[in-house]
Design a protein around this motif. Structure first.
Motif, PDB file in Angstrom:
ATOM      1  N   UNK A 413       0.815  -1.205   0.000  1.00 36.10           N
ATOM      2  CA  UNK A 413       0.000   0.000   0.000  1.00 36.10           C
ATOM      3  C   UNK A 413       0.852   1.260   0.000  1.00 36.10           C
ATOM      4  N   UNK A 414       0.260   2.344  -0.479  1.00 36.58           N
ATOM      5  CA  UNK A 414       0.982   3.607  -0.606  1.00 36.58           C
ATOM      6  C   UNK A 414       1.094   4.320   0.739  1.00 36.58           C
ATOM      7  N   UNK A 415       2.227   5.017   0.908  1.00 39.73           N
ATOM      8  CA  UNK A 415       2.475   5.799   2.120  1.00 39.73           C
ATOM      9  C   UNK A 415       3.106   7.135   1.722  1.00 39.73           C
ATOM     10  N   UNK A 416       3.146   8.042   2.677  1.00 38.91           N
ATOM     11  CA  UNK A 416       3.852   9.311   2.474  1.00 38.91           C
ATOM     12  C   UNK A 416       5.322   9.129   2.850  1.00 38.91           C
ATOM     13  N   UNK A 417       6.064   8.500   1.964  1.00 38.38           N
ATOM     14  CA  UNK A 417       7.463   8.174   2.245  1.00 38.38           C
ATOM     15  C   UNK A 417       8.331   9.433   2.249  1.00 38.38           C
ATOM     16  N   UNK A 418       9.203   9.532   3.236  1.00 44.68           N
ATOM     17  CA  UNK A 418      10.111  10.666   3.319  1.00 44.68           C
ATOM     18  C   UNK A 418      11.028  10.717   2.101  1.00 44.68           C
ATOM     19  N   UNK A 419      11.540   9.556   1.674  1.00 51.15           N
ATOM     20  CA  UNK A 419      12.477   9.552   0.550  1.00 51.15           C
ATOM     21  C   UNK A 419      11.826  10.123  -0.709  1.00 51.15           C
ATOM     22  N   UNK A 420      10.554   9.816  -0.918  1.00 47.51           N
ATOM     23  CA  UNK A 420       9.855  10.353  -2.091  1.00 47.51           C
ATOM     24  C   UNK A 420       9.762  11.864  -2.010  1.00 47.51           C
ATOM     25  N   UNK A 421       9.465  12.393  -0.824  1.00 45.01           N
ATOM     26  CA  UNK A 421       9.427  13.853  -0.625  1.00 45.01           C
ATOM     27  C   UNK A 421      10.815  14.457  -0.866  1.00 45.01           C
ATOM     28  N   UNK A 422      11.825  13.807  -0.308  1.00 43.00           N
ATOM     29  CA  UNK A 422      13.201  14.285  -0.460  1.00 43.00           C
ATOM     30  C   UNK A 422      13.569  14.431  -1.933  1.00 43.00           C
ATOM     31  N   UNK A 476       5.529   8.776  11.144  1.00 45.40           N
ATOM     32  CA  UNK A 476       5.753   7.370  11.486  1.00 45.40           C
ATOM     33  C   UNK A 476       6.813   7.217  12.551  1.00 45.40           C
ATOM     34  N   UNK A 477       7.114   5.960  12.883  1.00 48.41           N
ATOM     35  CA  UNK A 477       8.156   5.705  13.891  1.00 48.41           C
ATOM     36  C   UNK A 477       9.083   4.578  13.454  1.00 48.41           C
ATOM     37  N   UNK A 478       9.167   4.344  12.121  1.00 48.34           N
ATOM     38  CA  UNK A 478      10.002   3.279  11.570  1.00 48.34           C
ATOM     39  C   UNK A 478      11.186   3.891  10.832  1.00 48.34           C
ATOM     40  N   UNK A 479      12.374   3.382  11.083  1.00 53.77           N
ATOM     41  CA  UNK A 479      13.582   3.854  10.395  1.00 53.77           C
ATOM     42  C   UNK A 479      13.709   3.212   9.018  1.00 53.77           C
ATOM     43  N   UNK A 480      14.383   3.906   8.118  1.00 50.89           N
ATOM     44  CA  UNK A 480      14.578   3.421   6.753  1.00 50.89           C
ATOM     45  C   UNK A 480      15.934   3.926   6.262  1.00 50.89           C
ATOM     46  N   UNK A 481      16.738   3.022   5.714  1.00 49.02           N
ATOM     47  CA  UNK A 481      18.081   3.396   5.259  1.00 49.02           C
ATOM     48  C   UNK A 481      18.049   4.381   4.097  1.00 49.02           C
ATOM     49  N   UNK A 482      16.910   4.535   3.439  1.00 50.67           N
ATOM     50  CA  UNK A 482      16.832   5.488   2.334  1.00 50.67           C
ATOM     51  C   UNK A 482      17.103   6.916   2.802  1.00 50.67           C
ATOM     52  N   UNK A 535      21.108  -4.681   2.522  1.00 52.98           N
ATOM     53  CA  UNK A 535      21.058  -4.134   1.174  1.00 52.98           C
ATOM     54  C   UNK A 535      22.379  -3.452   0.867  1.00 52.98           C
ATOM     55  N   UNK A 536      23.097  -3.965  -0.120  1.00 53.79           N
ATOM     56  CA  UNK A 536      24.478  -3.525  -0.318  1.00 53.79           C
ATOM     57  C   UNK A 536      24.592  -2.065  -0.733  1.00 53.79           C
ATOM     58  N   UNK A 537      23.630  -1.548  -1.521  1.00 50.57           N
ATOM     59  CA  UNK A 537      23.714  -0.127  -1.874  1.00 50.57           C
ATOM     60  C   UNK A 537      23.607   0.729  -0.615  1.00 50.57           C
ATOM     61  N   UNK A 538      22.774   0.296   0.340  1.00 49.45           N
ATOM     62  CA  UNK A 538      22.620   1.069   1.581  1.00 49.45           C
ATOM     63  C   UNK A 538      23.912   1.045   2.398  1.00 49.45           C
ATOM     64  N   UNK A 539      24.623  -0.076   2.341  1.00 44.89           N
ATOM     65  CA  UNK A 539      25.886  -0.170   3.071  1.00 44.89           C
ATOM     66  C   UNK A 539      26.901   0.826   2.525  1.00 44.89           C
ATOM     67  N   UNK A 540      26.922   1.021   1.212  1.00 43.90           N
ATOM     68  CA  UNK A 540      27.833   2.004   0.623  1.00 43.90           C
ATOM     69  C   UNK A 540      27.333   3.435   0.865  1.00 43.90           C
ATOM     70  N   UNK A 541      26.014   3.643   0.889  1.00 45.75           N
ATOM     71  CA  UNK A 541      25.491   4.967   1.270  1.00 45.75           C
ATOM     72  C   UNK A 541      25.923   5.315   2.691  1.00 45.75           C
ATOM     73  N   UNK A 542      25.904   4.306   3.549  1.00 49.25           N
ATOM     74  CA  UNK A 542      26.298   4.506   4.950  1.00 49.25           C
ATOM     75  C   UNK A 542      27.749   4.977   5.033  1.00 49.25           C
ATOM     76  N   UNK A 543      28.610   4.357   4.222  1.00 49.95           N
ATOM     77  CA  UNK A 543      30.013   4.781   4.169  1.00 49.95           C
ATOM     78  C   UNK A 543      30.098   6.258   3.798  1.00 49.95           C
TER      79      UNK A 543
END
Length: 607
Positions: A413-422, A476-482, A535-543
Motif C-alpha cells: 500500500x501507498x504511504x507518504x514516504x520521506x524519501x519520495x518527498x526528499x 511514522x516511527x520506523x527507520x529506513x536506510x533510504x 542491502x548492499x547499496x545502503x551499506x555504501x550509502x552509509x560509508x
C-alpha cells in the motif's frame, strides 16, 4: 582466494560462485566449476537458453570442466571482462577462457558469439563438455542435428550453432564431447546465433586466438579512459567493467541486473526480474560514469532518457513510468514460470515486473539530478531538453503531496514516504540551480515556493522527536536506510545535529557489522512474506554518510569490511545474508554504482 572443488555439493552453485561475460547486448554467468548457468539470447531480456541457476534439471546449461577431480580458481584476465577458470588436477593444470567478442560489424553483432577456449598449461588433463540448451526458459522444445562438424540446435524462433575443434556427439537434445589435452594443446568451442544473414561458421583455433586478442584490447582500451587513481583502483575498475557489461549498446540503456528471480531469501518469494532500466538508477549511473571519466556512456544513457522517458512527442509529464525495457518499451507484464523450481527451490520464478505500474515520486529527483549532473560535467542540455525539465518540475510542483509506493517498491500500500518527498525536493532544487547557472527561463517563484514547502514538510513531519531521527514515512516511527540520501542529496548539512542523531539511530537499528538493512519488514509490512538480507547499496550509502559527517576512520573501516563481502571476482549481488552469502539478482548495477561513489568520496576525504 581458495580453490573450489569441481562438482556441485548440491544441485546448485551459490549465486556468488559465478563470473560474468558479455557483448554489450547480453551476458552469460559462468560458474566456478566451468558451467554456464545463465544465458539469454540475443538480449538481456530475451528468454533464456541456459537457466540451470533457476532449475538444475529443466533450465539448460553448458558444462565444460576437467573430467577428473580438480580444484578450481577463477579470475579475470587483467583489466578485461575475459573470464578464466583454472582446473588443478593430479596430472596437470588446465584453463577455460570464456568471452563474448564485442564487434561493430552488424553481421558479427547478430552472431552473439560465445567462445570457450580450453587450454592445458601443465601436464595432461581429460575434459568433458555437455551443451544442453533449453529454449524459452526451458518451455520450448528443440531439435539438434549435425551439420558437418558442428551441432545445430533449433527451436521456433531461435537457432544456435555449436562448433568445436574436437568431435561432437549428439543425442536428440544435447551435444557432448570427451577429449584429452596435453601441455600446450588447446581446443575451442563457439556458440553462435544463426539465421537470416548469419550463416554457421566454424571457429578455428587461430580465429579464436584473434578474437581473444581483439576482445582483450577492446576492454583495455575502454578502461584506459578511467580517471580514477585512488586507493581502491582494482575494485572500482571491476565495478566500472561490470557496469559496462550491463549496458545495452543499441540504446544506451543500463539494466539493473542481468538476471531474474535470484532470491533475496532462500525459499522466500522476493524474486524479481531486474533485466530492465530503472529511472531511479539514472542519476547514480550518470554520476558514477562521469566521475570516472566515461562521458560516452553517460551521453548514451542520457539519449535513452531523452528518447524514451522525458515528456515531449505527446508523452505526458507525469506520472512517469518507473522502469522501461532496454529498447524503451513500457509494457512489462509480470508472469510466473511455474515449470521452473527456482534457485535452490526458491519459487516463484518471475519474468516481467508489475512494479512498472507503481507510482514512485522519487524518480523525478533521480531523473532531473542526472540531467543536472550531465549539464554540469559533460554537455549543456538543449533547449528542447530544458522544456522537458520544466514540464517535469511543473508536474512535481502539482503532485508531490501524495502517497506512493516508494523507492523499495513495496506491495503493502501507498504511504507518504520521506524519501519520495526528499527526491521531489531534489527535482525542483536541481532545476532551479540549472536555471540560475544557465540563465534559462523558468517559473522560479513557483518552483521556490514548492521547494521550500517540501523542505518544511519533511522537517516537520519526517522528524520524530521521540526517536530523535528522520523516519521512513510522515508521522511514522520506523527507520529506513533510504534517509541516508538526505546529506548525500545536499538536503541537510551532514553535521546537522538532527542528521547526526539520525545517523546514530540508523547505526543502532539497521546496521550490522557495517552492513545495512533497508528497513524492518516486521515493523513496516511491505506486502511480502519472509525476511531479506542487508542491502548492499545502503551499506555504501552509509560509508558516504559517515565520510560527510567527518567520521572518516569509521567510514574507511566500514568500506573495507564491505569489500570482504564481494565474491572472488569483486562482484556483488543485491543483498548479503546473515551468514555473508550473496542474495538477489547478480551482479547488481546499483551496488557497483554505490561502491564507485563511496570509494571516490572516501578517497577525497582521506587526501
Amino acid at each position: 582466494m581458495g580453490g573450489t572443488p569441481t562438482g556441485r555439493a548440491g544441485r546448485y552453485l551459490p549465486i556468488a560462485e559465478h563470473g560474468l561475460i558479455g557483448d554489450l547486448r547480453s551476458v552469460a554467468l559462468v560458474g566456478t566449476d566451468g558451467t554456464i548457468d545463465w544465458y539469454c539470447c540475443p538480449s538481456f531480456d530475451a528468454p533464456s537458453v541456459f537457466a540451470s541457476i533457476l532449475d538444475a534439471e529443466r533450465g539448460g546449461c553448458f558444462e565444460l570442466a576437467a573430467a577428473v577431480p580438480a580444484r578450481t580458481k577463477q579470475f579475470y584476465f587483467p583489466d578485461t571482462n575475459v573470464l578464466i577458470t583454472r582446473f588443478f588436477t593430479e596430472d596437470g593444470v588446465g584453463e577455460v577462457q570464456d568471452f563474448m567478442p564485442v564487434s561493430s560489424d552488424s553481421v558479427e553483432v547478430a552472431r552473439h558469439r560465445l567462445i570457450r577456449r580450453v587450454l592445458c598449461v601443465r601436464g595432461s588433463i581429460p575434459f568433458r563438455a555437455r551443451v544442453a540448451p533449453r529454449f524459452d526458459y526451458g518451455a520450448r522444445p528443440h531439435t539438434v542435428r549435425r551439420v558437418g562438424d558442428a551441432a545445430m540446435f533449433e527451436s521456433d524462433g531461435l537457432a544456435l550453432a555449436l562448433s568445436a575443434t574436437v568431435p561432437l556427439e549428439t543425442d536428440g537434445t544435447d551435444a557432448r564431447a570427451d577429449f584429452k589435452l596435453a601441455e600446450g594443446e588447446a581446443t575451442v568451442f563457439a556458440l553462435d546465433q544463426v539465421g537470416g544473414d548469419v550463416a554457421p561458421r566454424r571457429c578455428a583455433r587461430t580465429e579464436a586466438e584473434e578474437q581473444f586478442a581483439e576482445t582483450v584490447a577492446y576492454w583495455r582500451r575502454w578502461l584506459s579512459a578511467s580517471k580514477y587513481r585512488g586507493r581502491w583502483r582494482e575494485m572500482v575498475h571491476r565495478s566500472a567493467l561490470t557496469l559496462k557489461l550491463l549496458t545495452y549498446a543499441p540504446t544506451g540503456a543500463i539494466v539493473a541486473a542481468p538476471t531474474t528471480s535470484l532470491p533475496e531469501q532462500l525459499g522466500g518469494e522476493r524474486n524479481w526480474d531486474y533485466r530492465y532500466v530503472w529511472v531511479r538508477d539514472a542519476a547514480f549511473c550518470v554520476y558514477a560514469l562521469l566521475r570516472l571519466g566515461f562521458t560516452g556512456e553517460a551521453e548514451a544513457f542520457m539519449h535513452f532518457v531523452t528518447r524514451h522517458i522525458s515528456p515531449g512527442d505527446g508523452k505526458p509529464s507525469g506520472p512517469l513510468q518507473i522502469m522501461y525495457g532496454i529498447d524503451g518499451r513500457t509494457d512489462l507484464p509480470e508472469r510466473e514460470l511455474t515449470h521452473l523450481e527456482g534457485h535452490q527451490g526458491s519459487a516463484p520464478v518471475r519474468v516481467g515486473n508489475d512494479a512498472a505500474d507503481q507510482l514512485q515520486l522519487d524518480i523525478y529527483g533521480a531523473l532531473i539530478d542526472s540531467i543536472y549532473l550531465y549539464d554540469k560535467w559533460a554537455k549543456p542540455v538543449s533547449s528542447d531538453q530544458w522544456d522537458d525539465v520544466c514540464a517535469l518540475v511543473d508536474w512535481v510542483c502539482d503532485n508531490w503531496d501524495q502517497p506512493d509506493e516508494g523507492i523499495w517498491e513495496t506491495r503493502g500500500g501507498r504511504k507518504n514516504f520521506l524519501y519520495s518527498r526528499l527526491m521531489c525536493w531534489v527535482a525542483i532544487e536541481r532545476a532551479i540551480r540549472m536555471a540560475h547557472r544557465r540563465g534559462l527561463p523558468a517559473d522560479l517563484p513557483r518552483w521556490r515556493q514548492s521547494r521550500d514547502t517540501i523542505y518544511r514538510r519533511i522537517m516537520r513531519r519526517g522528524w520524530s522527536e521521540q526517536r530523535q531521527a528522520f523516519m521512513q514515512s510522515e508521522d511514522g516511527d520506523v527507520l529506513d536506510a533510504a534517509v541516508l540520501m538526505m546529506p548525500l542529496a545536499k538536503f541537510i548539512a551532514p553535521t546537522d545535529p538532527k542528521w547526526l542523531s539520525t545517523l546514530d539511530a540508523l547505526g543502532q537499528d539497521l546496521v550490522s557489522d557495517s552492513l545495512v538493512y533497508r528497513y524492518d519488514p516486521q515493523a513496516s509490512p511491505d506486502g511480502m512474506h519472509g525476511d531479506e538480507g542487508t542491502f548492499s547499496i545502503c551499506s555504501f550509502w552509509y560509508v558516504e554518510a559517515l565520510v560527510h559527517a567527518g567520521r572518516v576512520d569509521e567510514a574507511r573501516l566500514a568500506f573495507e569490511k564491505m569489500l570482504t563481502y564481494a565474491n572472488h571476482l569483486g562482484l556483488y549481488a543485491e543483498e548479503i545474508s546473515s551468514t555473508g552469502e550473496q542474495q538477489g539478482n547478480f551482479p547488481q548495477a546499483f551496488t557497483h554504482l554505490a561502491l564507485i561513489s563511496a570509494a571516490f568520496n572516501l578517497d577525497r576525504a582521506l587526501g
